[in-house]
Motif scaffolding. Sequence first.
Motif, PDB file in Angstrom:
ATOM      1  N   PRO A  85      12.917  52.932  -4.897  1.00 37.83           N
ATOM      2  CA  PRO A  85      14.244  52.746  -4.293  1.00 37.83           C
ATOM      3  C   PRO A  85      14.775  54.066  -3.752  1.00 37.83           C
ATOM      4  CG  PRO A  85      14.106  51.658  -6.415  1.00 37.83           C
ATOM      5  CD  PRO A  85      12.861  52.476  -6.287  1.00 37.83           C
ATOM      6  N   ARG A  86      15.595  53.975  -2.705  1.00 39.19           N
ATOM      7  CA  ARG A  86      16.074  55.174  -2.012  1.00 39.19           C
ATOM      8  C   ARG A  86      16.770  56.161  -2.948  1.00 39.19           C
ATOM      9  NH1 ARG A  86      14.795  57.756   2.710  1.00 39.19           N
ATOM     10  NH2 ARG A  86      16.451  59.236   3.175  1.00 39.19           N
ATOM     11  N   PRO A  87      17.721  55.737  -3.791  1.00 34.36           N
ATOM     12  CA  PRO A  87      18.358  56.721  -4.682  1.00 34.36           C
ATOM     13  C   PRO A  87      17.374  57.420  -5.610  1.00 34.36           C
ATOM     14  CG  PRO A  87      19.647  54.695  -4.600  1.00 34.36           C
ATOM     15  CD  PRO A  87      18.342  54.401  -3.926  1.00 34.36           C
ATOM     16  N   LEU A  88      16.420  56.657  -6.159  1.00 35.55           N
ATOM     17  CA  LEU A  88      15.432  57.263  -7.048  1.00 35.55           C
ATOM     18  C   LEU A  88      14.513  58.208  -6.278  1.00 35.55           C
ATOM     19  CD1 LEU A  88      14.273  57.442  -9.874  1.00 35.55           C
ATOM     20  CD2 LEU A  88      12.834  55.455  -9.354  1.00 35.55           C
ATOM     21  N   ALA A  89      14.162  57.841  -5.052  1.00 32.29           N
ATOM     22  CA  ALA A  89      13.312  58.708  -4.242  1.00 32.29           C
ATOM     23  C   ALA A  89      14.003  60.036  -3.938  1.00 32.29           C
ATOM     24  CB  ALA A  89      12.936  57.998  -2.942  1.00 32.29           C
ATOM     25  N   VAL A  90      15.299  59.984  -3.615  1.00 33.94           N
ATOM     26  CA  VAL A  90      16.049  61.217  -3.364  1.00 33.94           C
ATOM     27  C   VAL A  90      16.117  62.064  -4.627  1.00 33.94           C
ATOM     28  CG1 VAL A  90      18.311  62.138  -2.733  1.00 33.94           C
ATOM     29  CG2 VAL A  90      17.376  60.172  -1.494  1.00 33.94           C
TER      30      VAL A  90
ATOM     31  N   GLN B  19      26.350  58.399   7.655  1.00 29.80           N
ATOM     32  CA  GLN B  19      27.490  59.286   7.827  1.00 29.80           C
ATOM     33  C   GLN B  19      27.672  59.673   9.287  1.00 29.80           C
ATOM     34  OE1 GLN B  19      27.048  62.612   5.136  1.00 29.80           O
ATOM     35  NE2 GLN B  19      26.434  61.285   3.446  1.00 29.80           N
ATOM     36  N   TRP B  20      26.569  59.877   9.999  1.00 30.64           N
ATOM     37  CA  TRP B  20      26.656  60.213  11.423  1.00 30.64           C
ATOM     38  C   TRP B  20      27.217  59.037  12.227  1.00 30.64           C
ATOM     39  CZ3 TRP B  20      26.946  63.858  14.839  1.00 30.64           C
ATOM     40  CH2 TRP B  20      26.685  63.568  16.170  1.00 30.64           C
ATOM     41  N   VAL B  21      26.760  57.838  11.917  1.00 28.32           N
ATOM     42  CA  VAL B  21      27.275  56.654  12.616  1.00 28.32           C
ATOM     43  C   VAL B  21      28.768  56.503  12.372  1.00 28.32           C
ATOM     44  CG1 VAL B  21      27.170  54.131  12.712  1.00 28.32           C
ATOM     45  CG2 VAL B  21      25.055  55.461  12.634  1.00 28.32           C
TER      46      VAL B  21
ATOM     47  N   CYS C 103      25.816  68.726  -0.976  1.00 30.54           N
ATOM     48  CA  CYS C 103      25.800  68.217   0.397  1.00 30.54           C
ATOM     49  C   CYS C 103      24.423  67.675   0.764  1.00 30.54           C
ATOM     50  CB  CYS C 103      26.195  69.327   1.368  1.00 30.54           C
ATOM     51  SG  CYS C 103      27.909  69.876   1.252  1.00 30.54           S
ATOM     52  N   SER C 104      23.376  68.401   0.383  1.00 30.37           N
ATOM     53  CA  SER C 104      22.030  67.984   0.768  1.00 30.37           C
ATOM     54  C   SER C 104      21.656  66.638   0.155  1.00 30.37           C
ATOM     55  CB  SER C 104      21.014  69.057   0.362  1.00 30.37           C
ATOM     56  OG  SER C 104      20.973  69.206  -1.049  1.00 30.37           O
ATOM     57  N   VAL C 105      22.108  66.373  -1.070  1.00 29.02           N
ATOM     58  CA  VAL C 105      21.799  65.082  -1.703  1.00 29.02           C
ATOM     59  C   VAL C 105      22.356  63.932  -0.879  1.00 29.02           C
ATOM     60  CG1 VAL C 105      22.259  63.645  -3.723  1.00 29.02           C
ATOM     61  CG2 VAL C 105      21.567  66.021  -4.026  1.00 29.02           C
ATOM     62  N   PHE C 106      23.607  64.073  -0.444  1.00 27.37           N
ATOM     63  CA  PHE C 106      24.214  63.005   0.353  1.00 27.37           C
ATOM     64  C   PHE C 106      23.617  62.940   1.755  1.00 27.37           C
ATOM     65  CE2 PHE C 106      27.402  63.449  -2.969  1.00 27.37           C
ATOM     66  CZ  PHE C 106      27.731  62.124  -3.214  1.00 27.37           C
ATOM     67  N   PHE C 107      23.284  64.097   2.336  1.00 25.36           N
ATOM     68  CA  PHE C 107      22.671  64.093   3.659  1.00 25.36           C
ATOM     69  C   PHE C 107      21.304  63.417   3.627  1.00 25.36           C
ATOM     70  CE2 PHE C 107      25.119  68.188   4.935  1.00 25.36           C
ATOM     71  CZ  PHE C 107      26.251  67.425   5.135  1.00 25.36           C
TER      72      PHE C 107
ATOM     73  N   VAL D 237      27.327  74.153   3.894  1.00 25.59           N
ATOM     74  CA  VAL D 237      26.927  73.041   4.764  1.00 25.59           C
ATOM     75  C   VAL D 237      25.658  73.385   5.532  1.00 25.59           C
ATOM     76  CG1 VAL D 237      27.633  71.639   6.742  1.00 25.59           C
ATOM     77  CG2 VAL D 237      29.285  72.171   4.955  1.00 25.59           C
ATOM     78  N   PHE D 238      25.561  74.634   6.013  1.00 26.74           N
ATOM     79  CA  PHE D 238      24.348  75.054   6.721  1.00 26.74           C
ATOM     80  C   PHE D 238      23.127  74.971   5.818  1.00 26.74           C
ATOM     81  CE2 PHE D 238      21.353  78.464   7.763  1.00 26.74           C
ATOM     82  CZ  PHE D 238      21.007  78.107   9.053  1.00 26.74           C
ATOM     83  N   LEU D 239      23.249  75.479   4.582  1.00 31.65           N
ATOM     84  CA  LEU D 239      22.127  75.394   3.650  1.00 31.65           C
ATOM     85  C   LEU D 239      21.795  73.949   3.308  1.00 31.65           C
ATOM     86  CD1 LEU D 239      22.953  78.325   1.191  1.00 31.65           C
ATOM     87  CD2 LEU D 239      21.236  78.282   3.012  1.00 31.65           C
ATOM     88  N   GLY D 240      22.830  73.115   3.194  1.00 36.72           N
ATOM     89  CA  GLY D 240      22.581  71.700   2.951  1.00 36.72           C
ATOM     90  C   GLY D 240      21.803  71.052   4.091  1.00 36.72           C
ATOM     91  N   LEU D 241      22.116  71.429   5.328  1.00 33.69           N
ATOM     92  CA  LEU D 241      21.367  70.905   6.475  1.00 33.69           C
ATOM     93  C   LEU D 241      19.932  71.419   6.478  1.00 33.69           C
ATOM     94  CD1 LEU D 241      24.092  71.227   9.261  1.00 33.69           C
ATOM     95  CD2 LEU D 241      23.273  69.127   8.186  1.00 33.69           C
ATOM     96  N   VAL D 242      19.740  72.680   6.076  1.00 29.95           N
ATOM     97  CA  VAL D 242      18.374  73.228   6.000  1.00 29.95           C
ATOM     98  C   VAL D 242      17.554  72.470   4.965  1.00 29.95           C
ATOM     99  CG1 VAL D 242      17.026  75.256   5.347  1.00 29.95           C
ATOM    100  CG2 VAL D 242      19.023  75.513   6.815  1.00 29.95           C
ATOM    101  N   VAL D 243      18.131  72.258   3.786  1.00 30.44           N
ATOM    102  CA  VAL D 243      17.427  71.501   2.740  1.00 30.44           C
ATOM    103  C   VAL D 243      17.145  70.080   3.209  1.00 30.44           C
ATOM    104  CG1 VAL D 243      17.622  70.605   0.391  1.00 30.44           C
ATOM    105  CG2 VAL D 243      18.389  72.928   0.900  1.00 30.44           C
TER     106      VAL D 243
END
Length: 356
Positions: free
Chosen positions: A61-66, A175-177, A164-168, A39-45
């Motif tokens: 589009p957002r998914p393609l951009a990610v 997710q935060w909301v 994790c980073s992909v979803f973040f 999770v920490f590495l995912g937050l760093v990425v």
Amino acid sequence: MIPFLRTAAAYAWRLLVVGALVYSLFALLGRFHEIGVAVFLGLVVTALLRPVADLVAKGLPRPLAVTVTVLGSIALVLGVLALVGEAVDHDRTTLVREFREGIDRIEDWLERPPFRLNPEALSDVQGRIGQFLSSHRSTLISEAMSGAHRLVAVLTTLALALFCSVFFIHSGDRQWVWLREQLPGSVRGHMDIGGRAAWRTFTGYTHGIVLVAAVNAVLVGLALWLLGVPLAVPLALLEFMAAFIPLIGSPIALAVAAIVALASQGPWVAAIVIALIVVIGQIEGHLLHPLVMSWAVRLHPLVVAISVIAGAIAAGVVGAVVAVPLVSVVWSVYTALRDAREEAEGEPGAAASVRR
């Protein structure tokens, strides 16, 4: 009952409860530390790639951009690793020959004044090293096998971090909301204030420490290349990785470079590399790290040193890397909540906005 004892007993059971909770938290983190690291590495990425994905999302589009951002970053990392592997393979034969010649030069240097070491003592050391390796061959093999298991754990952690980073990156704000809305209404305002302060500090620290590591790696790589030290690119990459451990990471990496320079180029070049350690340490300590802390949160160097050492004792290299950003985030959250409380106490109308 004596009032003092009543008060002491009241505080004692509260302290016991807090101690039990802290112990349980660390036991849980120790049991599932791979998940925490992932999770920490995912937050760093996410902190590094989220701005890039937001920029790319203006035209896609957002998914393609990610997808483009993540795949492009993976390709960049693999390209750098391929460059390092090619450099190691290219210089391997030369390095082995120069290393052997350098060992002979070091032995001749130690046999001459002012050291005047006995040649038999040096050969005895080499013989003892060979004897140790022969007698502990089974132990070394078992350690290698356990290293293979660790490699599997590392690869699993990296895969989870990427997941994790992909979803973040894609929908971390939503997710935060959602997480905030699951809390009681009385704490949502404080949760929002603390969360925003934590993310602002974490992203600032991440961007800053990557800048410090990149500058150190470029300086070290150029200096070693100009001095003719072999494996300049791998040593520069080692410096980049070591810079993520404040205060002690860069000197350790440069000490490795000094040993390679001593074995391959002799004591004078090694002395220049040692001088380079001092110069880069001064640049990092007095210019780059203050800049990083100004982007995140200002911590006293003593706090940074204690945090790094405590993290290393608690969780090894991972703890040393995580310690400073964790302390920075905790302090920034505390500061943000304190300022919000003082503002609410100073302005009666602000209390309702904080609760909302």
